[in-house]
Write a protein that holds these residues in place. Structure first.
Motif, PDB file in Angstrom:
ATOM      1  N   SER A   1     -10.374  87.091  61.174  1.00 49.29           N
ATOM      2  CA  SER A   1      -9.379  87.415  62.187  1.00 49.29           C
ATOM      3  C   SER A   1      -8.004  87.041  61.660  1.00 49.29           C
ATOM      4  O   SER A   1      -7.806  85.928  61.164  1.00 49.29           O
ATOM      5  CB  SER A   1      -9.670  86.662  63.486  1.00 49.29           C
ATOM      6  N   GLN A   2      -7.059  87.952  61.775  1.00 50.64           N
ATOM      7  CA  GLN A   2      -5.747  87.735  61.176  1.00 50.64           C
ATOM      8  C   GLN A   2      -4.897  86.731  61.938  1.00 50.64           C
ATOM      9  O   GLN A   2      -4.211  85.903  61.355  1.00 50.64           O
ATOM     10  CB  GLN A   2      -4.995  89.065  61.080  1.00 50.64           C
ATOM     11  N   ARG A   3      -4.924  86.795  63.284  1.00 49.55           N
ATOM     12  CA  ARG A   3      -3.976  85.985  64.052  1.00 49.55           C
ATOM     13  C   ARG A   3      -4.615  84.860  64.857  1.00 49.55           C
ATOM     14  O   ARG A   3      -3.939  83.880  65.171  1.00 49.55           O
ATOM     15  CB  ARG A   3      -3.161  86.900  64.982  1.00 49.55           C
ATOM     16  N   VAL A   4      -5.877  85.006  65.237  1.00 51.03           N
ATOM     17  CA  VAL A   4      -6.569  83.947  65.976  1.00 51.03           C
ATOM     18  C   VAL A   4      -7.805  83.581  65.168  1.00 51.03           C
ATOM     19  O   VAL A   4      -8.785  84.332  65.137  1.00 51.03           O
ATOM     20  CB  VAL A   4      -6.963  84.401  67.397  1.00 51.03           C
TER      21      VAL A   4
ATOM     22  N   ASP B   1      -8.548  95.067  56.413  1.00 51.63           N
ATOM     23  CA  ASP B   1      -7.795  94.961  57.663  1.00 51.63           C
ATOM     24  C   ASP B   1      -7.177  96.291  58.095  1.00 51.63           C
ATOM     25  O   ASP B   1      -6.941  96.502  59.290  1.00 51.63           O
ATOM     26  CB  ASP B   1      -6.668  93.926  57.513  1.00 51.63           C
ATOM     27  N   ASP B   2      -6.895  97.163  57.130  1.00 51.60           N
ATOM     28  CA  ASP B   2      -6.194  98.406  57.461  1.00 51.60           C
ATOM     29  C   ASP B   2      -7.134  99.597  57.682  1.00 51.60           C
ATOM     30  O   ASP B   2      -6.677 100.746  57.786  1.00 51.60           O
ATOM     31  CB  ASP B   2      -5.171  98.748  56.378  1.00 51.60           C
TER      32      ASP B   2
ATOM     33  N   MET C   1     -10.082 102.133  63.169  1.00 47.43           N
ATOM     34  CA  MET C   1     -11.265 101.972  64.006  1.00 47.43           C
ATOM     35  C   MET C   1     -12.089 103.253  64.063  1.00 47.43           C
ATOM     36  O   MET C   1     -13.331 103.209  64.125  1.00 47.43           O
ATOM     37  CB  MET C   1     -10.844 101.551  65.418  1.00 47.43           C
ATOM     38  N   ASN C   2     -11.432 104.402  64.022  1.00 48.24           N
ATOM     39  CA  ASN C   2     -12.179 105.658  64.091  1.00 48.24           C
ATOM     40  C   ASN C   2     -13.124 105.819  62.899  1.00 48.24           C
ATOM     41  O   ASN C   2     -14.186 106.420  63.024  1.00 48.24           O
ATOM     42  CB  ASN C   2     -11.210 106.844  64.178  1.00 48.24           C
ATOM     43  N   ASP C   3     -12.777 105.276  61.739  1.00 50.19           N
ATOM     44  CA  ASP C   3     -13.676 105.333  60.581  1.00 50.19           C
ATOM     45  C   ASP C   3     -14.930 104.498  60.826  1.00 50.19           C
ATOM     46  O   ASP C   3     -16.041 104.894  60.449  1.00 50.19           O
ATOM     47  CB  ASP C   3     -12.959 104.834  59.326  1.00 50.19           C
ATOM     48  N   ILE C   4     -14.759 103.358  61.450  1.00 52.10           N
ATOM     49  CA  ILE C   4     -15.905 102.511  61.768  1.00 52.10           C
ATOM     50  C   ILE C   4     -16.786 103.191  62.809  1.00 52.10           C
ATOM     51  O   ILE C   4     -18.025 103.163  62.710  1.00 52.10           O
ATOM     52  CB  ILE C   4     -15.415 101.137  62.256  1.00 52.10           C
ATOM     53  N   LEU C   5     -16.177 103.834  63.782  1.00 52.54           N
ATOM     54  CA  LEU C   5     -16.954 104.541  64.805  1.00 52.54           C
ATOM     55  C   LEU C   5     -17.705 105.726  64.208  1.00 52.54           C
ATOM     56  O   LEU C   5     -18.835 106.022  64.624  1.00 52.54           O
ATOM     57  CB  LEU C   5     -16.034 104.999  65.930  1.00 52.54           C
TER      58      LEU C   5
END
Length: 225
Positions: free
Chosen positions: A16-19, A81-82, A85-89
Protein backbone atom coordinates in the motif's frame (compact mmCIF):
# COMPACT_ATOMS: atom_id res chain seq x y z
CA UNK A 1 -35.70 -13.55 -8.43
CA UNK A 2 -32.77 -14.06 -10.72
CA UNK A 3 -31.05 -17.00 -12.39
CA UNK A 4 -27.95 -15.03 -13.45
CA UNK A 5 -24.69 -16.05 -11.82
CA UNK A 6 -23.07 -13.10 -10.06
CA UNK A 7 -19.42 -13.07 -9.02
CA UNK A 8 -18.07 -10.44 -6.64
CA UNK A 9 -14.51 -9.33 -7.43
CA UNK A 10 -12.31 -7.81 -4.71
CA UNK A 11 -8.76 -6.77 -5.65
CA UNK A 12 -6.31 -6.66 -2.72
CA UNK A 13 -2.67 -5.70 -2.97
CA UNK A 14 -0.07 -6.58 -0.37
CA UNK A 15 1.72 -3.28 -0.83
CA UNK A 16 0.00 0.00 0.00
CA UNK A 17 1.47 3.33 -1.05
CA UNK A 18 -0.06 5.70 1.50
CA UNK A 19 -1.46 3.61 4.37
CA UNK A 20 1.02 0.93 5.39
CA UNK A 21 -0.36 -2.64 5.37
CA UNK A 22 -3.89 -1.26 5.25
CA UNK A 23 -5.63 -4.34 3.82
CA UNK A 24 -4.72 -6.55 6.77
CA UNK A 25 -4.28 -3.83 9.41
CA UNK A 26 -6.59 -4.03 12.43
CA UNK A 27 -9.72 -1.89 12.17
CA UNK A 28 -12.13 -1.97 15.12
CA UNK A 29 -10.93 -5.40 16.18
CA UNK A 30 -10.22 -7.32 12.98
CA UNK A 31 -8.31 -7.01 9.70
CA UNK A 32 -9.71 -4.37 7.37
CA UNK A 33 -10.40 -6.78 4.50
CA UNK A 34 -12.59 -9.03 6.65
CA UNK A 35 -15.38 -6.44 6.58
CA UNK A 36 -15.97 -6.47 2.83
CA UNK A 37 -15.76 -10.27 2.66
CA UNK A 38 -18.42 -10.58 5.34
CA UNK A 39 -20.55 -7.90 3.67
CA UNK A 40 -20.50 -9.78 0.35
CA UNK A 41 -21.04 -13.16 2.01
CA UNK A 42 -24.25 -11.78 3.52
CA UNK A 43 -25.69 -10.94 0.07
CA UNK A 44 -27.84 -13.86 -1.15
CA UNK A 45 -27.66 -12.56 -4.73
CA UNK A 46 -23.90 -13.18 -4.93
CA UNK A 47 -22.89 -16.70 -5.97
CA UNK A 48 -19.12 -16.42 -5.66
CA UNK A 49 -16.59 -14.13 -4.00
CA UNK A 50 -13.21 -13.79 -5.73
CA UNK A 51 -10.14 -12.10 -4.28
CA UNK A 52 -7.29 -11.20 -6.61
CA UNK A 53 -4.15 -10.66 -4.53
CA UNK A 54 -0.37 -10.88 -4.52
CA UNK A 55 -0.31 -11.06 -0.70
CA UNK A 56 0.69 -14.30 0.99
CA UNK A 57 -0.70 -13.17 4.39
CA UNK A 58 -4.08 -12.40 2.81
CA UNK A 59 -4.13 -15.74 0.98
CA UNK A 60 -3.38 -17.60 4.21
CA UNK A 61 -5.95 -15.62 6.19
CA UNK A 62 -8.65 -16.26 3.60
CA UNK A 63 -7.90 -19.98 3.62
CA UNK A 64 -8.20 -20.04 7.41
CA UNK A 65 -11.28 -17.85 7.89
CA UNK A 66 -13.14 -17.75 4.56
CA UNK A 67 -12.46 -21.01 2.70
CA UNK A 68 -15.48 -20.39 0.45
CA UNK A 69 -13.67 -17.45 -1.18
CA UNK A 70 -11.90 -18.09 -4.48
CA UNK A 71 -8.35 -16.72 -4.51
CA UNK A 72 -6.66 -15.66 -7.74
CA UNK A 73 -2.93 -15.14 -7.26
CA UNK A 74 -2.07 -11.93 -9.08
CA UNK A 75 0.62 -12.49 -11.72
CA UNK A 76 3.77 -10.34 -11.49
CA UNK A 77 2.91 -8.35 -14.62
CA UNK A 78 -0.21 -7.01 -12.88
CA UNK A 79 1.44 -6.06 -9.58
CA UNK A 80 2.88 -2.63 -10.40
CA UNK A 81 1.32 0.47 -8.83
CA UNK A 82 0.42 1.94 -12.22
CA UNK A 83 -1.53 -1.08 -13.56
CA UNK A 84 -5.09 0.04 -14.39
CA UNK A 85 -7.85 -1.66 -12.43
CA UNK A 86 -9.58 -2.59 -15.68
CA UNK A 87 -6.59 -4.80 -16.60
CA UNK A 88 -6.94 -6.68 -13.33
CA UNK A 89 -10.68 -7.09 -13.90
CA UNK A 90 -10.04 -8.45 -17.39
CA UNK A 91 -7.76 -11.06 -15.83
CA UNK A 92 -10.41 -11.95 -13.25
CA UNK A 93 -13.24 -12.31 -15.74
CA UNK A 94 -11.10 -14.56 -17.95
CA UNK A 95 -10.56 -16.94 -15.03
CA UNK A 96 -13.96 -16.77 -13.30
CA UNK A 97 -17.02 -17.26 -15.52
CA UNK A 98 -20.21 -15.45 -14.50
CA UNK A 99 -23.13 -13.64 -16.07
CA UNK A 100 -22.55 -10.47 -14.06
CA UNK A 101 -19.65 -9.15 -12.05
CA UNK A 102 -19.81 -6.87 -9.03
CA UNK A 103 -16.55 -5.20 -8.07
CA UNK A 104 -15.83 -3.46 -4.81
CA UNK A 105 -12.82 -2.79 -2.58
CA UNK A 106 -11.54 -3.91 0.80
CA UNK A 107 -11.11 -0.20 1.54
CA UNK A 108 -14.90 0.26 1.78
CA UNK A 109 -15.47 -1.34 5.21
CA UNK A 110 -18.60 0.67 6.03
CA UNK A 111 -20.50 -0.53 2.97
CA UNK A 112 -23.52 -2.59 4.07
CA UNK A 113 -24.79 -5.82 2.54
CA UNK A 114 -28.28 -4.33 2.25
CA UNK A 115 -26.86 -1.55 0.05
CA UNK A 116 -25.02 -4.04 -2.16
CA UNK A 117 -28.17 -6.13 -2.54
CA UNK A 118 -30.18 -3.03 -3.37
CA UNK A 119 -27.70 -2.09 -6.10
CA UNK A 120 -27.94 -5.57 -7.63
CA UNK A 121 -31.73 -5.52 -7.62
CA UNK A 122 -31.88 -2.02 -9.08
CA UNK A 123 -29.55 -2.99 -11.92
CA UNK A 124 -31.41 -6.24 -12.65
CA UNK A 125 -34.72 -4.35 -12.73
CA UNK A 126 -33.30 -1.90 -15.28
CA UNK A 127 -30.77 -4.00 -17.19
CA UNK A 128 -32.69 -3.67 -20.46
CA UNK A 129 -31.98 0.07 -20.39
CA UNK A 130 -28.48 0.10 -18.87
CA UNK A 131 -25.31 -1.89 -19.52
CA UNK A 132 -23.53 -1.28 -16.20
CA UNK A 133 -23.86 0.35 -12.78
CA UNK A 134 -21.55 2.43 -10.65
CA UNK A 135 -22.09 3.88 -7.20
CA UNK A 136 -22.02 7.59 -6.46
CA UNK A 137 -22.23 10.02 -3.58
CA UNK A 138 -24.56 12.99 -3.94
CA UNK A 139 -22.90 16.39 -3.47
CA UNK A 140 -24.85 19.56 -2.83
CA UNK A 141 -22.17 22.12 -2.16
CA UNK A 142 -20.67 24.98 -4.13
CA UNK A 143 -18.08 23.54 -6.49
CA UNK A 144 -15.47 25.40 -8.57
CA UNK A 145 -13.02 24.29 -11.20
CA UNK A 146 -9.31 25.14 -11.17
CA UNK A 147 -9.97 28.26 -13.27
CA UNK A 148 -12.27 29.63 -10.51
CA UNK A 149 -15.32 28.97 -12.65
CA UNK A 150 -18.45 27.78 -10.84
CA UNK A 151 -19.44 24.21 -11.72
CA UNK A 152 -22.90 23.80 -10.26
CA UNK A 153 -24.06 27.22 -9.08
CA UNK A 154 -24.46 30.87 -10.02
CA UNK A 155 -22.34 33.04 -7.68
CA UNK A 156 -24.79 35.89 -8.28
CA UNK A 157 -27.66 33.83 -6.86
CA UNK A 158 -26.78 32.63 -3.37
CA UNK A 159 -29.00 29.59 -3.01
CA UNK A 160 -28.93 27.45 0.09
CA UNK A 161 -26.72 24.47 -0.56
CA UNK A 162 -29.64 22.05 -0.11
CA UNK A 163 -31.36 23.83 -3.02
CA UNK A 164 -28.42 23.51 -5.41
CA UNK A 165 -28.75 21.01 -8.27
CA UNK A 166 -26.89 17.90 -7.10
CA UNK A 167 -23.70 16.62 -8.70
CA UNK A 168 -22.39 13.11 -8.12
CA UNK A 169 -18.99 11.75 -7.15
CA UNK A 170 -17.97 8.26 -8.31
CA UNK A 171 -17.16 6.69 -4.95
CA UNK A 172 -15.68 3.30 -6.03
CA UNK A 173 -17.93 1.31 -3.68
CA UNK A 174 -19.84 -0.75 -6.27
CA UNK A 175 -19.49 -1.50 -9.98
CA UNK A 176 -21.68 -3.98 -11.86
CA UNK A 177 -20.82 -5.03 -15.42
CA UNK A 178 -20.60 -7.92 -17.86
CA UNK A 179 -17.42 -9.47 -19.22
CA UNK A 180 -18.50 -8.62 -22.79
CA UNK A 181 -18.81 -4.91 -22.01
CA UNK A 182 -15.56 -4.90 -20.07
CA UNK A 183 -13.70 -6.45 -23.02
CA UNK A 184 -15.38 -4.24 -25.60
CA UNK A 185 -14.67 -0.96 -23.81
CA UNK A 186 -11.72 -1.95 -21.60
CA UNK A 187 -13.72 -0.23 -18.91
CA UNK A 188 -15.99 -1.46 -16.14
CA UNK A 189 -18.35 1.46 -16.84
CA UNK A 190 -20.27 0.94 -20.06
CA UNK A 191 -21.77 3.37 -22.54
CA UNK A 192 -25.16 3.37 -20.79
CA UNK A 193 -24.34 3.25 -17.07
CA UNK A 194 -26.82 3.50 -14.22
CA UNK A 195 -25.74 5.68 -11.31
CA UNK A 196 -26.57 4.21 -7.91
CA UNK A 197 -26.57 6.58 -4.97
CA UNK A 198 -25.10 5.18 -1.76
CA UNK A 199 -25.50 6.63 1.75
CA UNK A 200 -22.72 9.07 2.60
CA UNK A 201 -21.90 7.21 5.82
CA UNK A 202 -21.15 4.02 3.84
CA UNK A 203 -19.09 5.60 1.07
CA UNK A 204 -15.86 6.30 2.96
CA UNK A 205 -12.89 4.94 0.99
CA UNK A 206 -9.64 4.45 2.89
CA UNK A 207 -6.98 6.20 0.87
CA UNK A 208 -5.09 8.19 3.51
CA UNK A 209 -4.15 7.59 7.14
CA UNK A 210 -6.88 10.01 8.26
CA UNK A 211 -9.47 7.91 6.37
CA UNK A 212 -8.36 4.82 8.28
CA UNK A 213 -8.71 6.58 11.63
CA UNK A 214 -12.17 7.91 10.73
CA UNK A 215 -13.32 4.48 9.52
CA UNK A 216 -12.04 2.90 12.74
CA UNK A 217 -14.05 5.35 14.86
CA UNK A 218 -17.19 4.95 12.74
CA UNK A 219 -16.99 1.17 12.80
CA UNK A 220 -16.49 1.09 16.56
CA UNK A 221 -19.54 3.32 16.93
CA UNK A 222 -21.57 1.07 14.62
CA UNK A 223 -20.55 -2.05 16.54
CA UNK A 224 -21.45 -0.43 19.87
CA UNK A 225 -24.92 0.47 18.63
Amino acid sequence: MNDLKIAALVPMRHHSQRVRNKNFRDLAGKPLFHYIIETLAACPEIDRIVVNTDSQPIQEDLAAHYPQVTVLVRPPELCADDIPMNDILLYDTEHVPADLYLQTHSTNPLLKSSTVSKAIHEFLDKKDAYDSLFSVTRLQTRLWDRFTQPINHDPEVLLQTQDLPPVYEENSCIYIFTADNLRARHNRIGRKPLMFETPVEEALDIDEESDFLIADLLMKNRLRS
